[in-house]
Design a protein around this motif. Structure first.
Motif, PDB file in Angstrom:
ATOM      1  N   HIS A  40       0.828  -1.219   0.000  1.00 59.17           N
ATOM      2  CA  HIS A  40       0.000   0.000   0.000  1.00 59.17           C
ATOM      3  C   HIS A  40       0.864   1.271   0.000  1.00 59.17           C
ATOM      4  O   HIS A  40       0.500   2.265  -0.614  1.00 59.17           O
TER       5      HIS A  40
ATOM      6  N   GLU B 136       1.672   2.027  -3.487  1.00 59.94           N
ATOM      7  CA  GLU B 136       0.477   2.528  -4.187  1.00 59.94           C
ATOM      8  C   GLU B 136       0.197   3.977  -3.789  1.00 59.94           C
ATOM      9  O   GLU B 136      -0.129   4.805  -4.628  1.00 59.94           O
TER      10      GLU B 136
ATOM     11  N   THR C 213      -4.200 -10.800  -3.006  1.00 56.85           N
ATOM     12  CA  THR C 213      -5.403 -10.205  -2.380  1.00 56.85           C
ATOM     13  C   THR C 213      -6.229  -9.571  -3.507  1.00 56.85           C
ATOM     14  O   THR C 213      -5.684  -9.219  -4.558  1.00 56.85           O
ATOM     15  N   SER C 214      -7.528  -9.437  -3.288  1.00 56.39           N
ATOM     16  CA  SER C 214      -8.426  -9.009  -4.376  1.00 56.39           C
ATOM     17  C   SER C 214      -7.983  -7.689  -5.018  1.00 56.39           C
ATOM     18  O   SER C 214      -8.005  -7.551  -6.235  1.00 56.39           O
ATOM     19  N   TYR C 215      -7.555  -6.731  -4.186  1.00 58.80           N
ATOM     20  CA  TYR C 215      -7.201  -5.408  -4.722  1.00 58.80           C
ATOM     21  C   TYR C 215      -6.066  -5.520  -5.745  1.00 58.80           C
ATOM     22  O   TYR C 215      -6.163  -5.033  -6.874  1.00 58.80           O
ATOM     23  N   TYR C 216      -4.960  -6.183  -5.344  1.00 54.48           N
ATOM     24  CA  TYR C 216      -3.778  -6.250  -6.220  1.00 54.48           C
ATOM     25  C   TYR C 216      -3.987  -7.218  -7.384  1.00 54.48           C
ATOM     26  O   TYR C 216      -3.528  -6.970  -8.506  1.00 54.48           O
TER      27      TYR C 216
ATOM     28  N   THR D 181      -6.754  -7.929  -8.917  1.00 50.99           N
ATOM     29  CA  THR D 181      -7.594  -7.307  -9.932  1.00 50.99           C
ATOM     30  C   THR D 181      -6.824  -6.209 -10.650  1.00 50.99           C
ATOM     31  O   THR D 181      -6.834  -6.130 -11.872  1.00 50.99           O
ATOM     32  N   LYS D 182      -6.130  -5.370  -9.880  1.00 49.64           N
ATOM     33  CA  LYS D 182      -5.463  -4.227 -10.503  1.00 49.64           C
ATOM     34  C   LYS D 182      -4.322  -4.646 -11.433  1.00 49.64           C
ATOM     35  O   LYS D 182      -4.131  -4.064 -12.489  1.00 49.64           O
TER      36      LYS D 182
END
Ligand SMILES: Cc1ncc(COP(=O)(O)O)c(C=O)c1O
Length: 387
Positions: A93, A96, A334-337, A339-340
């Motif tokens: 994070h 990011e 993890t879903s955030y990374y 997907t991105k």
């Protein structure tokens, strides 16, 4: 330990706060300096001395310290920063938040740490820095990593969230890279409730961090010719630590050696008990020049013999033993990374093996030798009855 030990309640992490911390907080509350005052200054000076660095700067968390590190190193959109897959999401994070791209790499199966060769394979013309995470407190091979970073002119940010109390030869993590970032979250080696510290030997980085930690003011409170008058010279944050937190930190720092001694004793009892359990794998607590701060012991269960981590954890919970997992999902999965950046489940096999099979066992100073023997007794039970 007899065959039917008395049930007990063992938490994974439990801060030890005594009358010293309570009266230090009351003293702050009875005064008028609640932020950027003498407690923070004292905490910063004592911490810098302990780590062997020129500057230590209090922050609101380790995450804030990681973020400020990248900003001070001028990391910006378009840059890449290498991050281990097996870490707390805060490490990714921070990259990011700085607007750069985290490039995740897998870790070494023997230690859980990243290695210079894997970092080198991930370097591109856009790579500007590496986030080195000392996994569970065992310092990475910093000689090799430093050599490689120098060769490619990239900076090193040490994520020391779990590494307070570890050593690397005659140095301490947090004094080796451009910056070091520590966490004082309650389960850590010492606590300020929430809180962090950024360490550096660079005057330039320290000056930038101090300004960006407090709104980007040109002058700190004590430097202003006229009270209340300041200019703002950069886009800053409010990432400061309060005086009450720093007062707790000053007391905890005095007790740190005692806390570390108890962690060492507890880890020895736990590891010697686990050595008899063939099914379980653990990481070393010493490796070359690196000596771990012993945050916890990861017991990796066999995932190919029908072992069921959930059943073991449920059993341990039923007999009062608190556990955790470091970390439950590799950050890029993890879903955030995922997907991105379009990562998929077959990547980062070692990080995934740790995340899928590890049970993190407590060794904190709140536990006695008897508690550690109790954990060993019940883990042995779980292994023979469940795995
Ligand atoms: C490796 C690592 N980095 C960073 C953090 C974040 O620390 P904080 O909660 O102080 O922001 C953690 C938290 O456990 C961590 O394990």
């Amino acid at each position: 330990m007899n065959n039917n030990p008395e049930p007990r309640s063992i938490s994974f992490g439990q801060p030890i706060l005594g009358k010293e911390e309570k009266s230090a907080v009351m003293e702050v509350l009875d005064g008028f300096m609640l932020t950027h005052g003498p407690q923070c200054k004292k905490f910063e000076e004592s911490f810098a001395k302990r780590i062997g660095v020129k500057h230590a700067i209090t922050t609101s968390s380790c995450t804030a310290a990681l973020h400020l590190s990248l900003l001070a190193l001028k990391i910006k959109p378009g840059d890449e920063v290498i991050v281990p897959a097996e870490t707390h999401v805060a490490t990714g994070h921070a990259v990011e938040h700085a607007g750069a791209k985290p490039v995740f790499i897998d870790v070494n199966k023997k230690t859980g740490n990243i290695e210079a060769s894997a970092i080198e394979d991930a370097i591109s013309p856009n790579t500007k820095a590496i986030m080195v995470v000392h996994y569970l407190g065992l310092p990475c091979d910093m000689d090799e990593i430093q050599k490689m970073a120098k060769k490619h002119s990239i900076s090193i940010v040490e994520d020391c969230a779990l590494a307070l109390g570890s050593s690397y030869g005659d140095m301490f993590p947090g004094s080796i890279g451009e910056t070091g970032c520590f966490s004082f979250y309650p389960a850590k080696h010492m606590t300020t409730m929430e809180g962090g510290m950024l360490t550096t030997n660079s005057d330039e980085i320290a000056e930038l961090v101090r300004k960006q930690r407090a709104f980007g003011y040109d002058k700190g409170l004590g430097e202003r010719a006229q009270p209340g008058i300041y200019d703002v010279i950069m886009l800053g944050y409010n990432f400061r630590m309060s005086e009450a937190q720093a007062a707790i930190g000053n007391c905890q720092l005095e007790r740190l050696d005692d806390f570390l001694e108890k962690r060492k004793r507890n880890t020895e009892v736990l590891l010697s008990g686990l050595a008899d359990i063939e099914e379980i794998k653990t990481f070393p607590v010493k490796q070359g020049k690196a000596v771990s701060s012993l945050y916890c012991v990861n017991a990796m269960l066999p995932c190919n013999t029908g072992g069921d981590r959930t059943n073991v954890v449920t059993y341990l919970k039923s007999v009062g033993i608190g556990t955790s997992v470091h970390y439950p999902v590799p950050v890029p999965l993890t879903s955030y990374y995922k997907t991105k950046y379009d990562y998929h489940d077959k990547e980062f096999p070692i990080a995934k093996w740790i995340s899928d099979t590890a049970i993190s066992l407590p060794v904190g100073p709140h536990l006695s030798i008897d508690d550690m023997e109790y954990i060993v007794f019940h883990l042995k039970n779980a292994c023979s009855n469940i795995l």
